[in-house]
Design a protein around this motif. Sequence first.
Motif, PDB file in Angstrom:
ATOM      1  N   ARG A 152       0.845  -1.190   0.000  1.00  0.00           N
ATOM      2  CA  ARG A 152       0.000   0.000   0.000  1.00  0.00           C
ATOM      3  C   ARG A 152       0.884   1.246   0.000  1.00  0.00           C
ATOM      4  O   ARG A 152       2.044   1.199   0.419  1.00  0.00           O
ATOM      5  N   ARG A 153       0.311   2.338  -0.416  1.00  0.00           N
ATOM      6  CA  ARG A 153       1.075   3.589  -0.444  1.00  0.00           C
ATOM      7  C   ARG A 153       0.279   4.710   0.224  1.00  0.00           C
ATOM      8  O   ARG A 153       0.084   5.791  -0.327  1.00  0.00           O
ATOM      9  N   CYS A 154      -0.196   4.434   1.450  1.00  0.00           N
ATOM     10  CA  CYS A 154      -0.926   5.455   2.199  1.00  0.00           C
ATOM     11  C   CYS A 154      -0.016   6.669   2.375  1.00  0.00           C
ATOM     12  O   CYS A 154       1.167   6.535   2.707  1.00  0.00           O
ATOM     13  N   SER A 155      -0.572   7.846   2.197  1.00  0.00           N
ATOM     14  CA  SER A 155       0.252   9.049   2.112  1.00  0.00           C
ATOM     15  C   SER A 155       0.985   9.385   3.398  1.00  0.00           C
ATOM     16  O   SER A 155       2.030  10.032   3.369  1.00  0.00           O
ATOM     17  N   PHE A 156       0.466   8.938   4.541  1.00  0.00           N
ATOM     18  CA  PHE A 156       1.026   9.316   5.835  1.00  0.00           C
ATOM     19  C   PHE A 156       2.018   8.297   6.373  1.00  0.00           C
ATOM     20  O   PHE A 156       2.631   8.510   7.419  1.00  0.00           O
ATOM     21  N   LEU A 265      -9.699  10.960   2.855  1.00  0.00           N
ATOM     22  CA  LEU A 265      -9.425   9.590   2.434  1.00  0.00           C
ATOM     23  C   LEU A 265      -8.731   9.558   1.076  1.00  0.00           C
ATOM     24  O   LEU A 265      -7.825   8.735   0.857  1.00  0.00           O
ATOM     25  N   LYS A 266      -9.136  10.439   0.179  1.00  0.00           N
ATOM     26  CA  LYS A 266      -8.480  10.503  -1.132  1.00  0.00           C
ATOM     27  C   LYS A 266      -7.044  10.966  -0.988  1.00  0.00           C
ATOM     28  O   LYS A 266      -6.122  10.394  -1.587  1.00  0.00           O
ATOM     29  N   SER A 267      -6.819  11.993  -0.180  1.00  0.00           N
ATOM     30  CA  SER A 267      -5.458  12.475   0.042  1.00  0.00           C
ATOM     31  C   SER A 267      -4.603  11.417   0.736  1.00  0.00           C
ATOM     32  O   SER A 267      -3.410  11.280   0.452  1.00  0.00           O
ATOM     33  N   MET A 268      -5.209  10.659   1.634  1.00  0.00           N
ATOM     34  CA  MET A 268      -4.488   9.581   2.318  1.00  0.00           C
ATOM     35  C   MET A 268      -4.185   8.395   1.404  1.00  0.00           C
ATOM     36  O   MET A 268      -3.420   7.500   1.771  1.00  0.00           O
ATOM     37  N   LYS A 269      -4.834   8.337   0.239  1.00  0.00           N
ATOM     38  CA  LYS A 269      -4.670   7.247  -0.722  1.00  0.00           C
ATOM     39  C   LYS A 269      -5.120   5.915  -0.124  1.00  0.00           C
ATOM     40  O   LYS A 269      -4.443   4.895  -0.239  1.00  0.00           O
ATOM     41  N   ARG A 270      -6.318   5.948   0.473  1.00  0.00           N
ATOM     42  CA  ARG A 270      -6.823   4.752   1.141  1.00  0.00           C
ATOM     43  C   ARG A 270      -7.611   3.825   0.208  1.00  0.00           C
ATOM     44  O   ARG A 270      -7.937   2.706   0.587  1.00  0.00           O
ATOM     45  N   GLY A 271      -7.949   4.289  -0.980  1.00  0.00           N
ATOM     46  CA  GLY A 271      -8.588   3.408  -1.947  1.00  0.00           C
ATOM     47  C   GLY A 271     -10.070   3.177  -1.726  1.00  0.00           C
ATOM     48  O   GLY A 271     -10.681   2.359  -2.419  1.00  0.00           O
ATOM     49  N   LEU A 272     -10.656   3.852  -0.759  1.00  0.00           N
ATOM     50  CA  LEU A 272     -12.077   3.690  -0.448  1.00  0.00           C
ATOM     51  C   LEU A 272     -12.596   5.024   0.057  1.00  0.00           C
ATOM     52  O   LEU A 272     -11.969   5.639   0.917  1.00  0.00           O
TER      53      LEU A 272
END
Length: 435
Positions: A152-156, A265-272
């Motif tokens: 995963r590539r979560c932004s944080f 959630l979009k900025s975090m790149k959570r995919g949902l």
Amino acid sequence: MKSSVPGIKTANIITLGCSKNLVDSEVMMRQLRAAGIEPGHDSNNPADLVIINTCGFINDAKEESVDTILQWALERKKGNISRLFVMGCLSQRYKDELIRELPEVDGIFGVNDLNAILAALNTPLRNELLGERILTTPAHYAYLKISEGCDRRCSFCAIPQIRGGNISKSIDQLVDEARFLAGSGVKELILIAQDLTYYGIDLNRKRQLAGLLEALSEVEGVEWIRLHYAFPAGFPLRVLDIMRENPKVCRYLDIPLQHISNRILKSMKRGLNGEGTRDLIRTIRHRVPGIAIRSSFIVGYPGETNEEFNELKNFIRESEFERVGVFTYSHEENTPAFRLNDDVRPALKARRSEQIMLLQQDISARRNAELVGSIMDVIVDRKENNYWSGRSEFDSPEVDNEVMIDDPEGKLSPGMITKVRITGADLYDLKAITL
């Protein structure tokens, strides 16, 4: 066994951070013992060698790791210990800086450097022992790490740059580990990974968590299997059917959701997105009646407005999660979110965290009160004064609620799974009596 390492007969392993680090320490302890070095864990006893297994995930964890290293570096300088090694996430992430700033440390190693640590001690890695560990948990439960790293590539999150991409262990390997643990007296397996639900994709391009659960439930001696750290996007729904139908799989799910605001959630790149998150929670509760959901959330993410924070509060209030943890956003270098302006003041982050926990406190107290009079199975952990402390299938060790059991007839002992009647409740814990 006589030590094969001159001058090193004892070791003290200090583990910081998460349960994944704990498993790494336990594996290393088994290797050290095979080399004739007697290992202790977080021990106050003198030792020839101290190994600090560090965490480098967020700022608070990094500060704790650095403080611990400095403490033991002073002991090394005084001559109270012979050698000092540092391993784990912090040293993987900041190896060059640690080498430069801490000459008292004899060796700096990363997260997958067991071979190098043993080589520094002039002892070989014993491959035949890699499925074995020396448990640091109570004998009746153990963490089972099913994969390493994360795709995963979560932004944080800095974990992918620290631990690399997802590498799953095979089902056969994990079953062998489970058999070893069960043979040592373990009754409860707590499955851990950076992302449980991604398990197996790197092996044959499909999610295999459901199949793993079925295989582990066949291991004799294992009575409870618990799931930690499930990623919401792409959640394999067959897991829910197994959880509902298989009595060995606890009706418990740790699924960090992080937020509910679509923008965040979009900025975090959570995919949902938010609606997808709500749909997933509804599906989980529908397919596994009575499930306990643990989730964690981040407050103070860059740009989080009062409206977005209130949306998160309302979501938690409506969802009534059984267990909740809250983190204040940590601005981590070399993560995508580091390019954003960390514009939520620390004091405001702290207030928002406190508001969430006060809200969850009310939810927990109400849910606990509803359990008074019910009968449930509890695994007994330890004796505390005149009571035994245990946990239901809805509670994981260290992070969740406990059941304080009155045992007037002296029936209980650690590791027993027994039925109790709930007689009282407070904000987080329950009181019970044996049947």
